[in-house]
Design an enzyme around this catalytic site. Structure first.
Site, PDB file in Angstrom:
ATOM      1  N   ASP A  65      47.617  37.811  69.784  1.00  0.00           N
ATOM      2  CA  ASP A  65      47.535  37.816  71.246  1.00  0.00           C
ATOM      3  C   ASP A  65      46.183  38.402  71.587  1.00  0.00           C
ATOM      4  OD1 ASP A  65      47.626  38.249  73.957  1.00  0.00           O
ATOM      5  OD2 ASP A  65      49.528  39.348  73.950  1.00  0.00           O
ATOM      6  N   ASN A  92      38.671  30.105  73.163  1.00  0.00           N
ATOM      7  CA  ASN A  92      39.357  29.051  73.898  1.00  0.00           C
ATOM      8  C   ASN A  92      40.691  29.498  74.485  1.00  0.00           C
ATOM      9  OD1 ASN A  92      40.205  26.104  74.475  1.00  0.00           O
ATOM     10  ND2 ASN A  92      41.743  26.773  72.973  1.00  0.00           N
ATOM     11  N   TYR A 156      43.229  31.935  88.368  1.00  0.00           N
ATOM     12  CA  TYR A 156      42.714  31.265  87.172  1.00  0.00           C
ATOM     13  C   TYR A 156      41.209  31.044  87.277  1.00  0.00           C
ATOM     14  CZ  TYR A 156      42.419  27.913  83.325  1.00  0.00           C
ATOM     15  OH  TYR A 156      42.098  27.271  82.157  1.00  0.00           O
TER      16      TYR A 156
END
Length: 276
Positions: A65, A92, A156
């Site tokens: 993570d 990514n 986001y």
């Protein structure tokens, strides 16, 4: 098979699916050994199996993570033990939260998206850059949402805008060490996230969305296949981009150039379909 990255070691986060998986395979095809990093170990194992079936390159799955600094430190130790050094780092890994205006966003969603999308990039660089003992290349996966407005995506897109800014600053920080730092900003990319469960339906969906359509997005009037973004990443990772640093390359079929638009219903998609 190209050898443009022969003898190199690459670390790719979010390598279990989508753009990350395609990037892992393309890097291996070009000669790199690859550490496939993902929070889903099974997905990472699937990518490793694909690399081994299609290339003769070494591949290792590492469950991590990236939003957990201690976990990223352990990742760097594993990579050091297995490969010794790192030549290419592709940041990514990213998560999304339900699109909403900031007036409706809660602290929990902010904490998670900042942890993975922004701090995750920083943590990976913090612990893996020291393994780039002979220079190297970092490619951060941002989004065309960093520069093109759309409703309800403030959380986001804020993280991706920060990634672009961080990319430019890190390019300054590590140029003297022979490390180039660049970003790619994809648009609408068709990944496993979008595909129906039925294999035949999934194949049709993919072909329809990646084929030019009169009402499609951008200049090219279609969505991208993951490998098209992966190819841009591989270019930036290679010596063919030896004079490219601090750049943010749109890989979005021209969407940023002509405007994202507020609805792609006529193309069979929606704003919520976007991945990067």
């Amino acid at each position: 098979m190209s050898d443009r990255l022969s003898g190199t070691t690459a670390v790719v986060t979010g390598g279990g699916s989508g753009i990350g998986a395609a990037t892992c395979l393309r890097l291996a095809t070009h000669g790199a050994s690859v550490a496939v990093v993902d929070c889903d170990r099974e997905a990472a194992d699937t990518t490793v199996a694909e690399i081994r079936s299609q290339t003769d390159r070494r591949a290792l799955a590492v469950k991590t993570d990236v939003g957990d600094e201690a976990a990223v430190r352990r990742l760097s130790e594993t990579v050091a033990d297995e490969f010794g050094s790192v030549d290419v780092l592709v940041n990514n890994a990213a998560v999304r939260v339900d699109p909403r205006p900031v007036t409706e966003a809660d602290e929990e969603s902010w904490d998670r998206i900042l942890a993975v999308n922004l701090k995750g990039v920083a943590f990976c660089c913090k612990y893996l850059v020291p393994l780039m003992d002979d220079g190297g290349a970092i490619v951060n996966v941002a989004s065309n949402g960093a520069t093109v407005a759309r409703p309800n995506w403030s959380q986001y897109d804020a993280t991706k805008g920060a990634v672009v800014s961080m990319t430019q600053d890190m390019a300054c920080d590590y140029a003297a060490d022979g490390i180039r730092v660049n970003a790619v900003s994809p648009g609408w990319v068709i990944t496993e996230y979008h595909l129906p469960d039925d294999e035949a339906a999934a194949r049709r969906f993919f072909e329809e969305r990646t084929t030019p359509h009169a009402d499609g997005p951008g200049v090219l009037k279609r969505a991208a296949a993951p490998k098209e973004v992966a190819d841009a990443i591989c270019f930036l990772a290679s010596e063919e981009a030896s004079f490219v640093t601090a750049a943010n390359i749109p890989v979005d079929g021209g969407v940023a150039a002509v405007g994202k638009g507020l609805s792609w219903e006529s193309f069979g998609g929606s704003d919520s379909d976007e991945v990067n």
